[in-house]
Scaffold this motif. Sequence first.
Motif, PDB file in Angstrom:
ATOM      1  N   VAL A  47      42.663  55.177  45.507  1.00 41.97           N
ATOM      2  CA  VAL A  47      43.573  54.823  44.473  1.00 41.97           C
ATOM      3  C   VAL A  47      43.884  53.447  44.395  1.00 41.97           C
ATOM      4  O   VAL A  47      43.974  52.832  45.359  1.00 41.97           O
ATOM      5  N   THR A  48      44.332  52.589  43.395  1.00 39.82           N
ATOM      6  CA  THR A  48      44.836  51.555  43.228  1.00 39.82           C
ATOM      7  C   THR A  48      46.003  51.459  42.297  1.00 39.82           C
ATOM      8  O   THR A  48      45.898  52.003  41.318  1.00 39.82           O
ATOM      9  N   SER A  49      47.078  50.855  42.815  1.00 35.10           N
ATOM     10  CA  SER A  49      48.446  51.039  41.823  1.00 35.10           C
ATOM     11  C   SER A  49      48.646  49.508  41.114  1.00 35.10           C
ATOM     12  O   SER A  49      48.631  48.367  41.840  1.00 35.10           O
ATOM     13  N   PHE A  50      48.926  49.536  39.817  1.00 31.07           N
ATOM     14  CA  PHE A  50      49.103  48.367  38.991  1.00 31.07           C
ATOM     15  C   PHE A  50      50.273  48.333  38.469  1.00 31.07           C
ATOM     16  O   PHE A  50      50.911  49.300  37.883  1.00 31.07           O
ATOM     17  N   LEU A  77      58.762  49.039  47.065  1.00 28.80           N
ATOM     18  CA  LEU A  77      58.151  48.050  47.278  1.00 28.80           C
ATOM     19  C   LEU A  77      56.575  48.672  47.283  1.00 28.80           C
ATOM     20  O   LEU A  77      56.240  49.426  48.149  1.00 28.80           O
ATOM     21  N   THR A  78      55.904  48.369  46.145  1.00 29.79           N
ATOM     22  CA  THR A  78      54.547  48.656  45.691  1.00 29.79           C
ATOM     23  C   THR A  78      53.918  47.942  44.929  1.00 29.79           C
ATOM     24  O   THR A  78      54.420  47.067  44.161  1.00 29.79           O
ATOM     25  N   GLY A  79      52.669  48.575  44.272  1.00 27.08           N
ATOM     26  CA  GLY A  79      51.860  47.714  43.378  1.00 27.08           C
ATOM     27  C   GLY A  79      51.042  46.871  43.864  1.00 27.08           C
ATOM     28  O   GLY A  79      51.445  45.673  43.812  1.00 27.08           O
ATOM     29  N   GLY A  80      49.810  47.370  44.583  1.00 32.21           N
ATOM     30  CA  GLY A  80      49.114  46.238  45.292  1.00 32.21           C
ATOM     31  C   GLY A  80      48.114  45.395  44.390  1.00 32.21           C
ATOM     32  O   GLY A  80      47.490  44.351  44.667  1.00 32.21           O
ATOM     33  N   ASN A  81      47.977  46.030  43.102  1.00 28.23           N
ATOM     34  CA  ASN A  81      47.167  45.557  42.027  1.00 28.23           C
ATOM     35  C   ASN A  81      45.512  44.963  42.440  1.00 28.23           C
ATOM     36  O   ASN A  81      45.087  44.302  41.890  1.00 28.23           O
ATOM     37  N   GLY A  82      45.365  45.893  43.681  1.00 29.37           N
ATOM     38  CA  GLY A  82      43.877  45.536  44.070  1.00 29.37           C
ATOM     39  C   GLY A  82      43.693  44.331  45.187  1.00 29.37           C
ATOM     40  O   GLY A  82      42.670  44.283  45.381  1.00 29.37           O
ATOM     41  N   GLN A  83      44.857  43.822  45.435  1.00 31.34           N
ATOM     42  CA  GLN A  83      44.916  42.615  46.227  1.00 31.34           C
ATOM     43  C   GLN A  83      45.846  42.528  47.346  1.00 31.34           C
ATOM     44  O   GLN A  83      45.943  41.386  48.037  1.00 31.34           O
ATOM     45  N   ALA A  84      46.375  43.623  47.705  1.00 30.01           N
ATOM     46  CA  ALA A  84      47.494  43.535  48.624  1.00 30.01           C
ATOM     47  C   ALA A  84      47.236  43.786  50.141  1.00 30.01           C
ATOM     48  O   ALA A  84      48.057  43.418  50.814  1.00 30.01           O
ATOM     49  N   ALA A  85      45.878  44.335  50.376  1.00 35.60           N
ATOM     50  CA  ALA A  85      45.734  44.525  51.867  1.00 35.60           C
ATOM     51  C   ALA A  85      45.924  43.202  52.759  1.00 35.60           C
ATOM     52  O   ALA A  85      46.587  43.328  53.491  1.00 35.60           O
ATOM     53  N   LYS A  86      45.400  42.333  52.361  1.00 38.96           N
ATOM     54  CA  LYS A  86      45.379  41.158  53.016  1.00 38.96           C
ATOM     55  C   LYS A  86      46.770  40.347  52.819  1.00 38.96           C
ATOM     56  O   LYS A  86      47.081  39.563  53.947  1.00 38.96           O
TER      57      LYS A  86
END
Length: 396
Positions: free
Chosen positions: A333-336, A355-364
């Motif tokens: 899942v991806t959270s926007f 503290l959330t909501g990576g928008n598909g870009q947060a791992a890095k």
Amino acid sequence: MSRSFDFIVVGKGMMGAAAARHLALSGASVALVGPDEPTHWADHPGVFSSHYDNARITRTIDDDPVWARLARRSIERYGEIERESGVTFYHEVGCLIAGPAPGAAYDYIEKVEKARDALGVEAPLYDGDALLGHFPWFRFPKGSAGIHERSGAGYVNPRALVAAQVICAEKAGATIIREEVRAVSEGDDRVIVTTLGGVRLEAARVIVSAGGFSLSATLLPRPIDLAVKARTVFFAEVAEADLPEFEGMPSLIGAAPEQEKSYYLLPPVAYADGRSYIKIGGDPTDRVLDKEEDVRQWFRGPGGAVAARHLHELLLGVMPGLKPASTRFSPCVTSFTRHGLPYIGFAGCERIAVLTGGNGQAAKSSDEIGRLGAVLVLNGRIDEPEYDADFSVSFR
């Protein structure tokens, strides 16, 4: 009996583990609470996490300067985290971002160039024959160009990254409680956290960093505006004898104005079954999971068969010479968030932060996002001049 801390972080994922490390390094007493990865997903009744994977792209170059800076600050600390933990999670294989060449109506590559130049990143642009010559594994549509970040880019193993952050946090004095949280609630002058196992904790401030499970009505005082979308990832096995052919292959982002033509792709990565897989993601359509139970149910299932077929076709289009030894797919899942940046703010009161909501870009970028979350609860605000950005939380 309650155990008391200065701060509690709910959620032992990439952002939460990073926040706990930074809080512990400040000298505060910290508890990091969250379960380990389940052995059998299909019959697991509890929560899941999107870091249950071995490869996520990392790079500084981005079409958004805020995300580029979040990534840069995190990447700069990868070596420190690896040395302190003894866990290797970063693989510097480089990253290529390909899309319509500068001058096209879709200006993604031009935005990436601007962010690159603003941060002084070395990442040359290739087009035409040069693109094919430097990256012989790939085939792109006519009129494409690519920006290649050779150094400071590649992929991270998110499972290993979380393990490293937890080790560092614990070495810095944090207490790790490997249980699922039942509820977070405000007391008279403290925040109370209870686990499914009956542990009761309290702290002056709490960070809830539960990814898509931040939808839970028992974790936050107000429901946040978070779109949790079902995602499918597709894996193509590369036979051991064929692995030398992919030596030097970078991570790849294929950018297009149409969602169904956009994707991300990783070079062969070893997984727990002893096999190496090229992974591709990029669902052609969105399916929003409205309730926490919907998120649990999605993770228990196999993923989307239609999306998997689409990803298989995309993969064979960009890598027409690939002959997978086997294929499989799995759910994620991806959270926007509403504004496209992570939520780093208080959730309706001054003692519970989200503290959330990576928008598909947060791992890095998770270490820097976690640091900013730590700054928020330590100081009551984020005062970081280098970020001209609004990380505040939006509510439903």
